[in-house]
Design a protein around this motif. Structure first.
Motif, PDB file in Angstrom:
ATOM      1  N   TYR A  99     -27.088 -42.787  14.900  1.00 36.06           N
ATOM      2  CA  TYR A  99     -26.180 -41.814  14.290  1.00 36.06           C
ATOM      3  C   TYR A  99     -26.927 -40.622  13.685  1.00 36.06           C
ATOM      4  O   TYR A  99     -26.294 -39.659  13.253  1.00 36.06           O
ATOM      5  CB  TYR A  99     -25.363 -42.477  13.181  1.00 36.06           C
ATOM      6  N   GLY A 100     -28.259 -40.710  13.613  1.00 35.83           N
ATOM      7  CA  GLY A 100     -29.033 -39.673  12.948  1.00 35.83           C
ATOM      8  C   GLY A 100     -29.177 -39.903  11.458  1.00 35.83           C
ATOM      9  O   GLY A 100     -29.515 -38.978  10.709  1.00 35.83           O
ATOM     10  N   THR A 101     -28.950 -41.131  10.995  1.00 36.02           N
ATOM     11  CA  THR A 101     -29.040 -41.435   9.569  1.00 36.02           C
ATOM     12  C   THR A 101     -30.485 -41.330   9.092  1.00 36.02           C
ATOM     13  O   THR A 101     -31.397 -41.838   9.737  1.00 36.02           O
ATOM     14  CB  THR A 101     -28.525 -42.850   9.292  1.00 36.02           C
ATOM     15  N   GLN A 102     -30.687 -40.665   7.954  1.00 30.74           N
ATOM     16  CA  GLN A 102     -32.006 -40.483   7.353  1.00 30.74           C
ATOM     17  C   GLN A 102     -32.018 -41.104   5.952  1.00 30.74           C
ATOM     18  O   GLN A 102     -30.966 -41.282   5.331  1.00 30.74           O
ATOM     19  CB  GLN A 102     -32.346 -38.990   7.263  1.00 30.74           C
ATOM     20  N   PRO A 103     -33.209 -41.430   5.413  1.00 33.57           N
ATOM     21  CA  PRO A 103     -33.264 -42.019   4.060  1.00 33.57           C
ATOM     22  C   PRO A 103     -32.561 -41.188   2.999  1.00 33.57           C
ATOM     23  O   PRO A 103     -31.958 -41.740   2.080  1.00 33.57           O
ATOM     24  CB  PRO A 103     -34.765 -42.118   3.793  1.00 33.57           C
ATOM     25  N   GLU A 104     -32.631 -39.859   3.123  1.00 31.31           N
ATOM     26  CA  GLU A 104     -32.008 -39.030   2.092  1.00 31.31           C
ATOM     27  C   GLU A 104     -30.490 -39.080   2.115  1.00 31.31           C
ATOM     28  O   GLU A 104     -29.827 -38.574   1.195  1.00 31.31           O
ATOM     29  CB  GLU A 104     -32.476 -37.573   2.222  1.00 31.31           C
ATOM     30  N   HIS A 105     -29.889 -39.674   3.142  1.00 31.21           N
ATOM     31  CA  HIS A 105     -28.434 -39.797   3.178  1.00 31.21           C
ATOM     32  C   HIS A 105     -27.922 -40.946   2.314  1.00 31.21           C
ATOM     33  O   HIS A 105     -26.762 -40.943   1.895  1.00 31.21           O
ATOM     34  CB  HIS A 105     -27.959 -40.008   4.620  1.00 31.21           C
ATOM     35  N   TYR A 106     -28.757 -41.930   2.054  1.00 31.33           N
ATOM     36  CA  TYR A 106     -28.293 -43.120   1.348  1.00 31.33           C
ATOM     37  C   TYR A 106     -27.857 -42.852  -0.095  1.00 31.33           C
ATOM     38  O   TYR A 106     -26.859 -43.417  -0.546  1.00 31.33           O
ATOM     39  CB  TYR A 106     -29.377 -44.201   1.390  1.00 31.33           C
ATOM     40  N   PRO A 107     -28.581 -42.021  -0.870  1.00 30.26           N
ATOM     41  CA  PRO A 107     -28.099 -41.754  -2.231  1.00 30.26           C
ATOM     42  C   PRO A 107     -26.706 -41.154  -2.266  1.00 30.26           C
ATOM     43  O   PRO A 107     -25.904 -41.490  -3.141  1.00 30.26           O
ATOM     44  CB  PRO A 107     -29.147 -40.788  -2.789  1.00 30.26           C
ATOM     45  N   ALA A 108     -26.389 -40.259  -1.313  1.00 26.19           N
ATOM     46  CA  ALA A 108     -25.059 -39.646  -1.290  1.00 26.19           C
ATOM     47  C   ALA A 108     -23.983 -40.702  -1.092  1.00 26.19           C
ATOM     48  O   ALA A 108     -22.944 -40.702  -1.763  1.00 26.19           O
ATOM     49  CB  ALA A 108     -24.987 -38.590  -0.189  1.00 26.19           C
ATOM     50  N   VAL A 109     -24.224 -41.626  -0.174  1.00 23.37           N
ATOM     51  CA  VAL A 109     -23.260 -42.692   0.064  1.00 23.37           C
ATOM     52  C   VAL A 109     -23.133 -43.561  -1.182  1.00 23.37           C
ATOM     53  O   VAL A 109     -22.027 -43.969  -1.576  1.00 23.37           O
ATOM     54  CB  VAL A 109     -23.687 -43.536   1.281  1.00 23.37           C
ATOM     55  N   GLY A 110     -24.253 -43.848  -1.842  1.00 24.37           N
ATOM     56  CA  GLY A 110     -24.208 -44.661  -3.046  1.00 24.37           C
ATOM     57  C   GLY A 110     -23.419 -44.009  -4.164  1.00 24.37           C
ATOM     58  O   GLY A 110     -22.641 -44.669  -4.870  1.00 24.37           O
ATOM     59  N   GLU A 111     -23.609 -42.705  -4.362  1.00 24.65           N
ATOM     60  CA  GLU A 111     -22.858 -41.996  -5.387  1.00 24.65           C
ATOM     61  C   GLU A 111     -21.358 -42.111  -5.149  1.00 24.65           C
ATOM     62  O   GLU A 111     -20.577 -42.358  -6.074  1.00 24.65           O
ATOM     63  CB  GLU A 111     -23.263 -40.519  -5.403  1.00 24.65           C
ATOM     64  N   CYS A 112     -20.951 -41.922  -3.892  1.00 25.40           N
ATOM     65  CA  CYS A 112     -19.520 -41.929  -3.583  1.00 25.40           C
ATOM     66  C   CYS A 112     -18.955 -43.345  -3.605  1.00 25.40           C
ATOM     67  O   CYS A 112     -17.780 -43.544  -3.932  1.00 25.40           O
ATOM     68  CB  CYS A 112     -19.284 -41.268  -2.228  1.00 25.40           C
ATOM     69  N   LEU A 113     -19.763 -44.329  -3.280  1.00 28.67           N
ATOM     70  CA  LEU A 113     -19.332 -45.719  -3.430  1.00 28.67           C
ATOM     71  C   LEU A 113     -19.035 -46.016  -4.895  1.00 28.67           C
ATOM     72  O   LEU A 113     -17.972 -46.567  -5.232  1.00 28.67           O
ATOM     73  CB  LEU A 113     -20.414 -46.660  -2.915  1.00 28.67           C
ATOM     74  N   ILE A 114     -19.964 -45.661  -5.786  1.00 30.38           N
ATOM     75  CA  ILE A 114     -19.753 -45.881  -7.213  1.00 30.38           C
ATOM     76  C   ILE A 114     -18.524 -45.107  -7.688  1.00 30.38           C
ATOM     77  O   ILE A 114     -17.713 -45.602  -8.480  1.00 30.38           O
ATOM     78  CB  ILE A 114     -20.990 -45.453  -8.022  1.00 30.38           C
ATOM     79  N   TYR A 164     -14.380 -41.723   1.457  1.00 27.81           N
ATOM     80  CA  TYR A 164     -14.724 -40.701   2.445  1.00 27.81           C
ATOM     81  C   TYR A 164     -14.361 -39.302   1.970  1.00 27.81           C
ATOM     82  O   TYR A 164     -15.046 -38.328   2.305  1.00 27.81           O
ATOM     83  CB  TYR A 164     -14.039 -41.003   3.778  1.00 27.81           C
ATOM     84  N   ALA A 165     -13.281 -39.178   1.199  1.00 32.67           N
ATOM     85  CA  ALA A 165     -12.947 -37.860   0.653  1.00 32.67           C
ATOM     86  C   ALA A 165     -14.072 -37.357  -0.240  1.00 32.67           C
ATOM     87  O   ALA A 165     -14.490 -36.192  -0.142  1.00 32.67           O
ATOM     88  CB  ALA A 165     -11.630 -37.938  -0.117  1.00 32.67           C
ATOM     89  N   LEU A 166     -14.572 -38.224  -1.121  1.00 32.43           N
ATOM     90  CA  LEU A 166     -15.707 -37.844  -1.954  1.00 32.43           C
ATOM     91  C   LEU A 166     -16.918 -37.473  -1.112  1.00 32.43           C
ATOM     92  O   LEU A 166     -17.587 -36.470  -1.357  1.00 32.43           O
ATOM     93  CB  LEU A 166     -16.077 -39.000  -2.888  1.00 32.43           C
ATOM     94  N   LEU A 167     -17.198 -38.308  -0.109  1.00 31.89           N
ATOM     95  CA  LEU A 167     -18.402 -38.102   0.691  1.00 31.89           C
ATOM     96  C   LEU A 167     -18.365 -36.762   1.416  1.00 31.89           C
ATOM     97  O   LEU A 167     -19.352 -36.011   1.411  1.00 31.89           O
ATOM     98  CB  LEU A 167     -18.546 -39.249   1.698  1.00 31.89           C
ATOM     99  N   PHE A 168     -17.237 -36.440   2.037  1.00 34.17           N
ATOM    100  CA  PHE A 168     -17.177 -35.225   2.852  1.00 34.17           C
ATOM    101  C   PHE A 168     -16.983 -33.962   2.017  1.00 34.17           C
ATOM    102  O   PHE A 168     -17.400 -32.885   2.435  1.00 34.17           O
ATOM    103  CB  PHE A 168     -16.051 -35.347   3.881  1.00 34.17           C
ATOM    104  N   VAL A 169     -16.355 -34.084   0.844  1.00 31.74           N
ATOM    105  CA  VAL A 169     -16.197 -32.914  -0.024  1.00 31.74           C
ATOM    106  C   VAL A 169     -17.497 -32.597  -0.745  1.00 31.74           C
ATOM    107  O   VAL A 169     -17.921 -31.441  -0.818  1.00 31.74           O
ATOM    108  CB  VAL A 169     -15.048 -33.135  -1.031  1.00 31.74           C
ATOM    109  N   GLN A 170     -18.156 -33.615  -1.264  1.00 29.98           N
ATOM    110  CA  GLN A 170     -19.363 -33.382  -2.040  1.00 29.98           C
ATOM    111  C   GLN A 170     -20.616 -33.282  -1.176  1.00 29.98           C
ATOM    112  O   GLN A 170     -21.614 -32.724  -1.606  1.00 29.98           O
ATOM    113  CB  GLN A 170     -19.527 -34.496  -3.071  1.00 29.98           C
ATOM    114  N   HIS A 171     -20.546 -33.823   0.042  1.00 23.77           N
ATOM    115  CA  HIS A 171     -21.700 -33.769   0.937  1.00 23.77           C
ATOM    116  C   HIS A 171     -21.233 -33.384   2.341  1.00 23.77           C
ATOM    117  O   HIS A 171     -21.315 -34.183   3.283  1.00 23.77           O
ATOM    118  CB  HIS A 171     -22.421 -35.118   0.959  1.00 23.77           C
TER     119      HIS A 171
END
Length: 519
Positions: free
Chosen positions: A227-242, A171-178
Motif C-alpha cells: 500500500y506504500g505504508t511508511q513508518p511515519e504514517h503510524y503515529p497519524a493512525v494512532g492519534e486518530c484511533l485514540i 476515518y473522518a479524523l484520519l482524512f481531515v487531519q492527514h
C-alpha cells in the motif's frame, strides 16, 4: 494460522523504544541472520526514519464540549503560566517560538487534564465505570489478563455495538487531519472501511499473547508494504484511533485506559514496522505479473495464468493479494491453483460474484497481455512433509484450487501418502475442475477424489460436504485441509472435530480473508 511467525519486537530496553537510529517507530534492531559483507549491509538496510511519538488529537473534553472563549488575563495570570512546569504543557501548546517539545515518554494522559481546562463545573463528565464484558463477549477478560489487557477489552466491548460509528469517525479524523494519507486507500471505501480498524482491535485483543500477536502483525506489516505504508504514517493512525475511542468509549475511557491504548498501539506499530523493514531487504513490495492465459470454464469462473516479472517464492496451499489496473488500490486474496512450477508461472481460479469489482474484472475483462500486481504470499495451509499422516481435503467451489496445489505438492515429493479429496459444489455443472482432479487420481494410486453435489441429480455423492465426509473414514491418521466459502469452512471444522480430528490437525485460511476475497 495465516503467516509464518517472524521475531520482531518493540525496543529491547523495555521502554517502547528510544530516540536513536533504532528507536520509536523505526526498525528496532537489525534483521537477524544477515551474513552479507558489512559494506553491502549498510547500503541495502532500510533507512531509519525517526518520527514523533503518537499524540492524541486534542482531549476528551475538546470533542465533547465547545471551547469556551479565553478569559481576559487578570492580575497574576502571567505568574500562573510561568509557574506551570514544562512537562505540564498541553500537547497542543507549541511552547516558545512555536517549538513543540518531544513527548518525554510514550504514554500521554491528557483526559483528566482536558476536563479540568475546558469544561465548566456543571459539565463535568461522569467518572468512568467499571464495565466488564460478559462471558459470551469476544472481548471477555481471561482470568490471567494483564491490567492493560483488561482496560483494552473493556473499551472494545463498549465500542463494538457501535463499531460503524467509531470506524466512520476514525476515518473522518484520519482524512481531515492527514489528507496526505488518502491516496493510500481505494477511491471507494465501502469494502476497505472496516479492515484497518478491525485489525487494530484484533491486535489489541491479542496483546497478552505475544507469539500469536507477532505472527498476526508481522504478516500485516509485510503486507502493508504494497500500500506504500511508511513508518511515519503510524503515529497519524494512532492519534486518530485514540481520538475515535475517546469520543465513543464514554463509560470506560480514563487516563489509565488511554495510557494502556498508547502502550498497546506503540507495541503493535513497532512489530509491523520491524517486519516490514526486514522484508524490505529480501523482497519487493509487490510483483508485476503479465496475464498469459485466460480460460473461461463456466460463465462466471475463469482460470487465469500469469508470469511474474521476477521470481515469486511461495508454497502450495498459500494465497496472495492481487490488484488489477481497473481498480487501483483495491486488493483481493486468491489461492494459488498449482504447486510451484519450473517455468515460474502462477495460476488462479476466480469466480465473478455480484458487485465483485476485482473478481468481475478478472473473469470478464482481463486478457493476455494485461498486467496485474501481486502482493507477498501468505497462509499456512501447507503440507508438513516430515509427517506420515494422510491428507483429508475438503474443497468447495473455487476452493478446489489450493487443494489441487496440495495434491501436486505431495506428488512432487514422491512420498505416496494417502490423499482423500472431497470436492463439493451445488450441482454437477459447478464441478468445473473435476476432470483435472480425476486425471490426477488416475495417475496417482494414493489419491481418491469424490465429488459431492448438494442440489440436483449427480453421478457422485449427494448432500452437504461435511455430511459426506462422515460416511467415510476413519480419519485418525489424517491431517485435514479445508478450502472454500466461509460457511463451508465453519461447518466443515465442526464436522471434523465432531468425528474426532483435533483442532491442531485442521488447517484452513482465515475466515475474514476468505470473506474479503469474495468481493
Amino acid at each position: 494460522m495465516d503467516a509464518p511467525t517472524t521475531t520482531s519486537s518493540a525496543g529491547s530496553d523495555g521502554s517502547g523504544g528510544n530516540s536513536g537510529d533504532w528507536g520509536w517507530f523505526t526498525p528496532s534492531r537489525k534483521p537477524a541472520d544477515d551474513r552479507r559483507p558489512p559494506d553491502q549491509q549498510s547500503e541495502e538496510r532500510a533507512p531509519s526514519r525517526p518520527v514523533n511519538p503518537i499524540r492524541p488529537v486534542g482531549t476528551e473534553a475538546d470533542r465533547r464540549a465547545p471551547a469556551e472563549p479565553a478569559p481576559a488575563p487578570g492580575p497574576g495570570a502571567g505568574d500562573r503560566r510561568t509557574d506551570r512546569r514544562p512537562d505540564d504543557r498541553r500537547p497542543d501548546d507549541p511552547g516558545p517560538a512555536g517549538h513543540r517539545p518531544a513527548a518525554p515518554a510514550p504514554v500521554p494522559g491528557p483526559a483528566a487534564r482536558g476536563r479540568e481546562e475546558h469544561q465548566r463545573p456543571d459539565e463535568v463528565a461522569p467518572a468512568p465505570q467499571d464495565v466488564r464484558p460478559g462471558p459470551d463477549s469476544p472481548f471477555a477478560v481471561p482470568e490471567t489478563a494483564s491490567p492493560d489487557a483488561i482496560l483494552l477489552r473493556r473499551t472494545m466491548a463498549e465500542v463494538e455495538p457501535i463499531s460503524d460509528k467509531v470506524t466512520s469517525y476514525f476515518y473522518a479524523l484520519l482524512f481531515v487531519q492527514h489528507p496526505e494519507l488518502r491516496p493510500l486507500f481505494p477511491a471507494a471505501m465501502d469494502a476497505q472501511r472496516d479492515r484497518l480498524f478491525k485489525a487494530i482491535l484484533t491486535a489489541a485483543r491479542l496483546i497478552d499473547d505475544l507469539d500469536i500477536l507477532t505472527e498476526f502483525l508481522s504478516r500485516l506489516g509485510r503486507g502493508h508494504r504494497k500500500y506504500g505504508t511508511q513508518p511515519e504514517h503510524y503515529p497519524a493512525v494512532g492519534e486518530c484511533l485514540i481520538g475515535a475511542l475517546t469520543r465513543y468509549a464514554v463509560t470506560t475511557w480514563s487516563d489509565e485506559a488511554e495510557a494502556a491504548w498508547v502502550r498497546a498501539y506503540t507495541q503493535i506499530s513497532q512489530i509491523m514496522i520491524d517486519s516490514a523493514a526486514e522484508d524490505e531487504l529480501i523482497a519487493p513490495a509487490w510483483w508485476q505479473a503479465e496475464v498469459v492465459g485466460h480460460e473461461l470454464r463456466t460463465h462466471d469462473i475463469a482460470v487465469i495464468t500469469v508470469r511474474p516479472d521476477q521470481p515469486y517464492p511461495f508454497l502450495a496451499g498459500q494465497y496472495t493479494s492481487l490488484e488489477t489496473p481497473w481498480w487501483p488500490r483495491v486488493w483481493r486474496h486468491y489461492s494459488f491453483a498449482a504447486a510451484p512450477r519450473s517455468d515460474g508461472l502462477l495460476s488462479f481460479h476466480v469466480k465473478a460474484v455480484p458487485a465483485g469489482w476485482v473478481s468481475s474484472a478478472l473473469v470478464h475483462r482481463a486478457r493476455p497481455g494485461d498486467v496485474i500486481r501481486l502482493g507477498p504470499p501468505a497462509g499456512s495451509m501447507t503440507v508438513d512433509h516430515a509427517s506420515d499422516n494422510g491428507l483429508l481435503c475438503l474443497g468447495g467451489g473455487t476452493g478446489i484450487a489450493p487443494i489441487k496445489a496440495l495434491v501436486e505438492d505431495v506428488a512432487d515429493h514422491g512420498r505416496n501418502r494417502p490423499v482423500e479429496v472431497f470436492y463439493g459444489a451445488r450441482n454437477d455443472h459447478d464441478l468445473y475442475d473435476i476432470d483435472t482432479m480425476l486425471r490426477l487420481a488416475q495417475k496417482h494410486p494414493w489419491l481418491a477424489v469424490r465429488p459431492v453435489v448438494s442440489d440436483g441429480p449427480t453421478n457422485g455423492l449427494s448432500g452437504r460436504l461435511p455430511d459426506a465426509v462422515r460416511q467415510y473414514g476413519p480419519w485418525n491418521a489424517f491431517d485435514a485441509y479445508l478450502s472454500g466459502p466461509p460457511g463451508m469452512i465453519r461447518s466443515g471444522v465442526d464436522a471434523l472435530m465432531g468425528i474426532g480430528i483435533p483442532s491442531h490437525r485442521i488447517r484452513h485460511d482465515s475466515i475474514e480473508e476468505l470473506a474479503a476475497a469474495a468481493e
